[in-house]
Motif scaffolding. Structure first.
Motif, PDB file in Angstrom:
ATOM      1  N   GLU A 199     -10.426  -0.899   2.464  1.00  0.00           N
ATOM      2  CA  GLU A 199     -10.135   0.491   2.818  1.00  0.00           C
ATOM      3  C   GLU A 199      -9.613   0.612   4.242  1.00  0.00           C
ATOM      4  O   GLU A 199      -8.963   1.594   4.584  1.00  0.00           O
ATOM      5  CB  GLU A 199     -11.376   1.354   2.603  1.00  0.00           C
ATOM      6  CG  GLU A 199     -11.723   1.446   1.117  1.00  0.00           C
ATOM      7  CD  GLU A 199     -12.912   2.320   0.809  1.00  0.00           C
ATOM      8  OE1 GLU A 199     -13.815   2.416   1.675  1.00  0.00           O
ATOM      9  OE2 GLU A 199     -12.949   2.901  -0.289  1.00  0.00           O
ATOM     10  N   ARG A 256       0.883  -1.175   0.000  1.00  0.00           N
ATOM     11  CA  ARG A 256       0.000   0.000   0.000  1.00  0.00           C
ATOM     12  C   ARG A 256       0.916   1.219   0.000  1.00  0.00           C
ATOM     13  O   ARG A 256       1.505   1.573   1.021  1.00  0.00           O
ATOM     14  CB  ARG A 256      -0.934  -0.038   1.195  1.00  0.00           C
ATOM     15  CG  ARG A 256      -1.830   1.185   1.337  1.00  0.00           C
ATOM     16  CD  ARG A 256      -3.128   0.863   2.051  1.00  0.00           C
ATOM     17  NE  ARG A 256      -4.062   0.183   1.157  1.00  0.00           N
ATOM     18  CZ  ARG A 256      -5.294  -0.211   1.511  1.00  0.00           C
ATOM     19  NH1 ARG A 256      -5.725   0.001   2.745  1.00  0.00           N
ATOM     20  NH2 ARG A 256      -6.071  -0.805   0.632  1.00  0.00           N
ATOM     21  N   LEU A 258      -7.837   4.191   4.227  1.00  0.00           N
ATOM     22  CA  LEU A 258      -8.267   5.002   3.100  1.00  0.00           C
ATOM     23  C   LEU A 258      -9.584   5.706   3.419  1.00  0.00           C
ATOM     24  O   LEU A 258     -10.372   5.249   4.257  1.00  0.00           O
ATOM     25  CB  LEU A 258      -8.442   4.131   1.852  1.00  0.00           C
ATOM     26  CG  LEU A 258      -7.233   3.286   1.443  1.00  0.00           C
ATOM     27  CD1 LEU A 258      -7.524   2.544   0.154  1.00  0.00           C
ATOM     28  CD2 LEU A 258      -5.992   4.152   1.296  1.00  0.00           C
ATOM     29  N   ASN A 315     -11.520   3.872  -2.730  1.00  0.00           N
ATOM     30  CA  ASN A 315     -10.663   2.840  -3.310  1.00  0.00           C
ATOM     31  C   ASN A 315     -11.303   2.248  -4.561  1.00  0.00           C
ATOM     32  O   ASN A 315     -12.438   1.751  -4.521  1.00  0.00           O
ATOM     33  CB  ASN A 315     -10.422   1.726  -2.276  1.00  0.00           C
ATOM     34  CG  ASN A 315      -9.126   0.989  -2.513  1.00  0.00           C
ATOM     35  OD1 ASN A 315      -8.188   1.538  -3.080  1.00  0.00           O
ATOM     36  ND2 ASN A 315      -9.055  -0.255  -2.050  1.00  0.00           N
ATOM     37  N   GLY A 371      -6.704   4.748  -4.210  1.00  0.00           N
ATOM     38  CA  GLY A 371      -7.633   5.435  -3.327  1.00  0.00           C
ATOM     39  C   GLY A 371      -6.975   6.650  -2.701  1.00  0.00           C
ATOM     40  O   GLY A 371      -5.873   7.049  -3.086  1.00  0.00           O
ATOM     41  N   TYR A 412      -5.234  -1.277  -6.952  1.00  0.00           N
ATOM     42  CA  TYR A 412      -6.280  -0.318  -6.589  1.00  0.00           C
ATOM     43  C   TYR A 412      -5.653   1.057  -6.352  1.00  0.00           C
ATOM     44  O   TYR A 412      -4.470   1.171  -6.013  1.00  0.00           O
ATOM     45  CB  TYR A 412      -6.984  -0.740  -5.296  1.00  0.00           C
ATOM     46  CG  TYR A 412      -8.076  -1.766  -5.477  1.00  0.00           C
ATOM     47  CD1 TYR A 412      -9.417  -1.411  -5.409  1.00  0.00           C
ATOM     48  CD2 TYR A 412      -7.761  -3.103  -5.705  1.00  0.00           C
ATOM     49  CE1 TYR A 412     -10.422  -2.359  -5.555  1.00  0.00           C
ATOM     50  CE2 TYR A 412      -8.750  -4.061  -5.863  1.00  0.00           C
ATOM     51  CZ  TYR A 412     -10.083  -3.676  -5.786  1.00  0.00           C
ATOM     52  OH  TYR A 412     -11.067  -4.610  -5.941  1.00  0.00           O
TER      53      TYR A 412
END
Length: 394
Positions: free
Chosen positions: A163, A49, A90, A95, A82, A80
């Motif tokens: 998220e 991430r 997130l 997202n 976001g 993804y």
């Protein structure tokens, strides 16, 4: 502000896997970038991430994934994008899955990069964008940017769609497999790519606060009446103009890191101190020849080139009078040689009036070669925004 996206994205046929050639380079403007280098071996089943801070805003977000230093194909089966709320968490509803030629899975060949399809919706300027990606079988050398000065996160297993930040328990200070983000900006908008070393990469600036000099420049450009709004930070710590080492040399990475970035109108060249201070025997003429090649190649690609003088570094353990003499000769060429489209005199901004070979103490990050946050801002303030939109008709 959040990433403004439709609640439901129109369905489209999902191919099993996108071929790399289906993900052509976008015609938009780069809003964030970080030069890739060879990293440690990839970990199968790992997710990352990655938090990045954009410059220019626009629609149709696309990301570029890099396997530039891999020795085998890299498969990513879930990607993804976001908006960060805090840490790995997130903002609710932000997202969105990215696709590649309409497919959810993409395999990036060894030595290559690929762009995603555009994501519907608008991304405001200066947004903390979060790209989450998962590879089921990563192995061999990974590609990424080790000194991000930004907290990102990792986890085992595919948690990219989530998220919540609960699963993202492994902190990392590097970016993996991601080297650029672009948007469709208003017509006529361009970008500048800062080709540099650890000073451009932001060493000695405060982590997680986006205080590298290109970050300060991006904020200035948003407030300035200029068409150049995007900023791509293509700095690598320890990087040289002439020789590979930490990262490929500026000459060897120019095409991938700068000339192929969408919307780049100007190359901002601020490199050379690592060639000089390492006592490799590099002469001023050799370094100037390297600059000349970069300028010629950039001009051939229709780009402007702004040159920046090399800053003072007396007090750094590799400084000596011989290295200082080379720096002075190179800076004289940058100022008066006439090959650059414009010049920014970082040396003048950073040097002490009492000892011009030494950095002004109030701007010194403590090691006498890397500026602190105040020095980074002084550098950005020295850039003439109008020079970044110079005539590239060469």
């Amino acid at each position: 502000m959040a990433l403004v996206l439709p609640a439901v994205v129109a369905c489209q046929p999902q191919a099993a896997e996108a071929p790399a050639e289906a993900t052509a380079a976008p015609s938009g403007v780069v809003t964030w970038a970080a030069s890739a280098d060879r990293m440690a071996d990839g970990v199968a089943g790992r997710s990352y991430r990655l938090v990045v801070h954009t410059s220019v805003g626009g629609t149709g977000v696309r990301v570029r994934l890099s396997n530039a230093f891999g020795d085998r194909p890299l498969t990513l089966d879930s990607v993804y994008a976001g908006i960060q709320k805090q840490g790995a968490e997130l903002r609710p509803g932000s997202n969105r899955r990215l696709t590649f030629g309409g497919a959810r899975t993409v395999t990036v060949p060894a030595g290559r990069t690929v762009w995603s399809d555009p994501l519907p919706g608008r991304l405001p300027a200066a947004t903390d964008l979060v790209v989450s990606l998962h590879s089921p079988d990563a192995s061999g050398p990974s590609s990424g940017h080790w000194m991000a000065l930004q907290s990102s996160y990792a986890t085992q297993g595919d948690h990219t769609a989530e998220e919540s930040g609960a699963a993202w328990t492994i902190p990392t200070g590097s970016w993996f497999y991601l080297d650029a983000v672009s948007v469709r900006a208003p017509e006529g908008t361009g970008a500048v790519a800062a080709l540099g070393d650890s000073i451009t990469d932001g060493w000695q600036s405060t982590a997680d606060l986006n205080r590298r000099w290109p970050d300060y420049l991006a904020r200035r450009l948003q407030r300035t009446d200029t068409a150049v709004k995007g900023v791509a930070n293509e700095g690598i710590s320890g990087n040289k103009v002439l020789a590979d080492g930490p990262g490929q040399s500026a000459l060897n990475r120019l095409e991938r890191d700068v000339l192929t970035q969408p919307g780049v109108r100007t190359v901002f060249l601020f490199q050379g101190v690592n060639d000089i201070k390492a006592h490799t025997g590099v002469t001023a003429d050799e370094l100037i020849d390297g600059y000349r090649e970069i300028i010629e190649r950039a001009h051939a690609a229709g780009k402007c080139v702004v040159g920046a003088t090399i800053g003072p570094f007396k007090g750094w353990h590799e400084w000596d009078p011989a290295a200082e003499a080379v720096r002075q000769d190179v800076n004289t060429f940058i100022r008066t040689g006439g090959l650059f489209d414009a010049v920014t005199d970082f040396d003048r901004v950073l040097r002490s009036p009492y000892d011009p070979a030494r950095m002004l103490p109030v701007l010194d990050g403590g090691d006498h070669i890397h500026p602190n946050d105040k020095g980074m801002q002084a550098m950005a303030d020295a850039v003439d925004p109008t020079a970044l939109d110079c005539d590239s008709d060469r």
